[in-house]
Design a protein around this motif. Sequence first.
Motif, mmCIF file in Angstrom:
data_model
loop_
_atom_site.group_PDB
_atom_site.id
_atom_site.type_symbol
_atom_site.label_atom_id
_atom_site.label_comp_id
_atom_site.label_asym_id
_atom_site.label_seq_id
_atom_site.Cartn_x
_atom_site.Cartn_y
_atom_site.Cartn_z
ATOM 1 N N ASN A 493 0.837 -1.217 0.000
ATOM 2 C CA ASN A 493 0.000 0.000 0.000
ATOM 3 C C ASN A 493 0.863 1.256 0.000
ATOM 4 O OD1 ASN A 493 -2.480 -1.161 -0.130
ATOM 5 N ND2 ASN A 493 -2.956 -0.955 2.056
ATOM 6 N N ASP A 526 5.222 6.215 5.399
ATOM 7 C CA ASP A 526 5.642 6.580 4.041
ATOM 8 C C ASP A 526 5.525 8.087 3.872
ATOM 9 O OD1 ASP A 526 2.992 7.398 2.933
ATOM 10 O OD2 ASP A 526 2.467 5.278 3.255
ATOM 11 N N THR A 545 -11.984 1.423 -1.116
ATOM 12 C CA THR A 545 -10.760 1.580 -1.922
ATOM 13 C C THR A 545 -10.825 2.883 -2.704
ATOM 14 O OG1 THR A 545 -9.379 0.592 -3.644
ATOM 15 C CG2 THR A 545 -11.750 0.225 -3.848
ATOM 16 N N THR A 546 -9.667 3.447 -2.965
ATOM 17 C CA THR A 546 -9.632 4.648 -3.825
ATOM 18 C C THR A 546 -8.874 4.325 -5.106
ATOM 19 O OG1 THR A 546 -7.645 5.382 -2.682
ATOM 20 C CG2 THR A 546 -9.733 6.305 -1.905
ATOM 21 N N LYS A 547 -8.554 3.011 -5.235
ATOM 22 C CA LYS A 547 -7.763 2.629 -6.417
ATOM 23 C C LYS A 547 -8.696 2.079 -7.496
ATOM 24 C CE LYS A 547 -4.242 1.308 -3.169
ATOM 25 N NZ LYS A 547 -3.672 0.173 -2.443
ATOM 26 N N LEU A 551 -9.481 -3.658 -4.442
ATOM 27 C CA LEU A 551 -10.581 -4.474 -3.900
ATOM 28 C C LEU A 551 -11.085 -3.891 -2.581
ATOM 29 C CD1 LEU A 551 -9.830 -8.283 -4.177
ATOM 30 C CD2 LEU A 551 -11.961 -7.103 -4.731
ATOM 31 N N GLY A 552 -10.206 -3.214 -1.917
ATOM 32 C CA GLY A 552 -10.578 -2.610 -0.628
ATOM 33 C C GLY A 552 -10.691 -3.641 0.493
ATOM 34 N N LEU A 555 -6.784 -3.794 4.070
ATOM 35 C CA LEU A 555 -6.683 -3.250 5.437
ATOM 36 C C LEU A 555 -7.697 -3.901 6.375
ATOM 37 C CD1 LEU A 555 -5.968 0.535 4.832
ATOM 38 C CD2 LEU A 555 -4.400 -1.235 5.622
HETATM 39 P P1 ADP Z 1 -6.936 -1.584 -1.706
HETATM 40 O O1 ADP Z 1 -5.456 -1.517 -1.597
HETATM 41 O O2 ADP Z 1 -7.453 -2.706 -2.520
HETATM 42 O O3 ADP Z 1 -7.590 -0.274 -2.038
HETATM 43 P P2 ADP Z 1 -6.834 -1.624 1.163
HETATM 44 O O4 ADP Z 1 -7.843 -2.030 2.126
HETATM 45 O O5 ADP Z 1 -5.493 -2.192 1.274
HETATM 46 O O6 ADP Z 1 -7.470 -1.902 -0.246
HETATM 47 O O7 ADP Z 1 -6.722 -0.046 1.200
HETATM 48 C C1 ADP Z 1 -7.879 0.730 1.259
HETATM 49 C C2 ADP Z 1 -7.584 2.157 0.893
HETATM 50 O O8 ADP Z 1 -6.797 2.766 1.905
HETATM 51 C C3 ADP Z 1 -6.763 2.351 -0.315
HETATM 52 O O9 ADP Z 1 -7.587 2.309 -1.491
HETATM 53 C C4 ADP Z 1 -6.187 3.749 -0.100
HETATM 54 O O10 ADP Z 1 -7.138 4.739 -0.436
HETATM 55 C C5 ADP Z 1 -5.993 3.796 1.369
HETATM 56 N N1 ADP Z 1 -4.583 3.550 1.758
HETATM 57 C C6 ADP Z 1 -4.065 2.396 2.231
HETATM 58 N N2 ADP Z 1 -2.748 2.556 2.514
HETATM 59 C C7 ADP Z 1 -2.438 3.847 2.215
HETATM 60 C C8 ADP Z 1 -1.237 4.645 2.308
HETATM 61 N N3 ADP Z 1 -0.092 4.130 2.736
HETATM 62 N N4 ADP Z 1 -1.324 5.936 1.923
HETATM 63 C C9 ADP Z 1 -2.481 6.468 1.479
HETATM 64 N N5 ADP Z 1 -3.643 5.777 1.400
HETATM 65 C C10 ADP Z 1 -3.616 4.490 1.749
#
Ligand code: ADP
Length: 606
Positions: A493, A526, A545-547, A551-552, A555
């Motif tokens: 991430n 980071d 998720t913001t990607k 998949l969200g 975490l």
């Molecule tokens: P995914 O990676 O599939 O989106 P995650 O549950 O791992 O799902 O992450 C959820 C969201 O949390 C990410 O889409 C992002 O928006 C945010 N995120 C996670 N880690 C970071 C980070 N190190 N810096 C900024 N945003 C983060």
Amino acid sequence: MTNPAQSESDVDASTLVGAAPLESILCTEELLRRPSRPIDHEKENSALLALVRALADSPHTILQTLADKVLEVLQADSAGLSLLTKDEKRFYWAAISGEWRPHVGGGTPRNFGPCGDVLDRNIPMLFTHWERRYPYLSSATPLATEGLLVPFHVKGKAVGTIWVISHGSRRKFDAEDLRLLESMGRFASGAYQTVQSIEELKVEIAAREKAEAAVREMASGLQAKIRRLLDSNIIGIFIWVGDGGIIDANNTFLSIVGYSRRDLVSGGLNWRKLTAPEWRAVDEQRVHELQVTGTAQPYEKEYLHRSGDRVPVLVGAAKFEGAADEGVAFVVDLTDRKRAEAAAREIERQYQEVRQELAHANRLATMGQLSASIAHEINQPIGASITSANAALAWLRAQPPDVKEVGQALDLIVESGLRAEKVIDRIRALIKKAPPRMENVQINEAISEVLALAHGEIANKGVSVETQLAERLPALKGDRVQLQQVLLNLLVNATEAMSGMREGARELVISTAKSNSDHVLVTVQDTGPGLAPDGLDRLFEAFYTTKPNGLGMGLSICRSIVEAHQGRLWATANKPQGAVFQFMLPMPHGENGNTRAEFGRVKPRP
Ligand code: ADP
């Protein structure tokens, strides 16, 4: 005729002004001077006999009988008995016979009257015309020419006087009269005492009867309540006797065990026989508890239904007060509860299964993201092996072959092979779908391994990595693969977040530390774009998720893994920029006094 007791109730010292002195109305010595009449034992005995009879027949009239007999035996004009009132302020004329009979109920004051004088001196006294000293007695007519009084004792205490009066000159009292009066007084005292004892006994009996009636009423009330409870059919209830026999039961109990009322009435039901064999030992313990304390606290067991099925139940029992071996038992059918519990367990099991599947899928997905990096990790030792093998071949083909160099090259090949094997083992462990297991995890080692796998990917994205690993951290108890999954997710991430940045440093710092003496703290920070404040709460939600291709789940899975290890995972902003993800895990017992980690039983997060 007025009643002196009412007119002179509170005679005070002022009454004495002008009153004749006591000595002037006393003539007790006359008794001895006067010729005494002959003793008439027959009359005396018959009078005493009459008193005995009165005592036997109707103790209530004993005082009146005494007055009558005194009048008769002493041939007086009036005779009576004065008793002290409870507050001892007055004498009350309890029984009168003869001419003064209508005065019954009257009396004289304690502090100023013939009775009081007799009790003060505790001797018999003969008065003449006492109204000269006690004017209120003028209203008690006919007037007393002579009055002879003797003290009346009960249980050693002076409680009144017995008296005879002559209203004219016909009768003058003498020594024989005094003897008779005293003799009858003594007898009356005994009789009175007996009557009093009988009265006390009666009061006692009445009190006991009242108490018994209350107990009877309570018992019948209790019975009624038990009956109501029995009939209410809210829970199963039965009445048991010593050998386990059931002498009464409500419909709920009968339906729990599948028997009819006819079975009950015919005496065929016995809770011991209704109990499934393996529960009998538990039962006997409870029976012992019941015998010692009178109650058996509710406990779970199984009955055998008529059909042969087992019925899980909760049973409590109590012995009846006073009954040797009889009591009541309360039975709650636990079938539905047990079914619900089993269903809940099954849901929990399925949830854990799904959670593990998901975690596994997430791990595979993350590994997929790192495939280039992983390939590099494997290729690197393979490449090194090939180089060493070529070198070895060259040294072999040389004339003369350099065996020493060949040996060194072969050593390098073995070394590289082992390195590749180790990498493959780690990858296999991460890819494998295995149930969670408890093991000792050196968290710094786990971080290094994960970094080894990911470092190619991290480097490709132009990110620099710094580790600040605390020394001498105790091994944590947990599932190594799951914890490495958390680390991988956080690393990937962070790397992804920074890879989209056009400018600024791309720095990843991984550190470990002992936190507040009983936890290990792992921090991944980071310098990426950081976290949107409004998204902070939602980061750990599933499917957030913001990607574009995210998949969200990452975490959310990380948090459930950390919580299953009794830990905590959270995110904050990095300063001046970026994000900080941290998780804390408890140090195992002994290292820190903390509790064991237990996992695989996390509740689904909303
Ligand atoms: P995914 O990676 O599939 O989106 P995650 O549950 O791992 O799902 O992450 C959820 C969201 O949390 C990410 O889409 C992002 O928006 C945010 N995120 C996670 N880690 C970071 C980070 N190190 N810096 C900024 N945003 C983060």
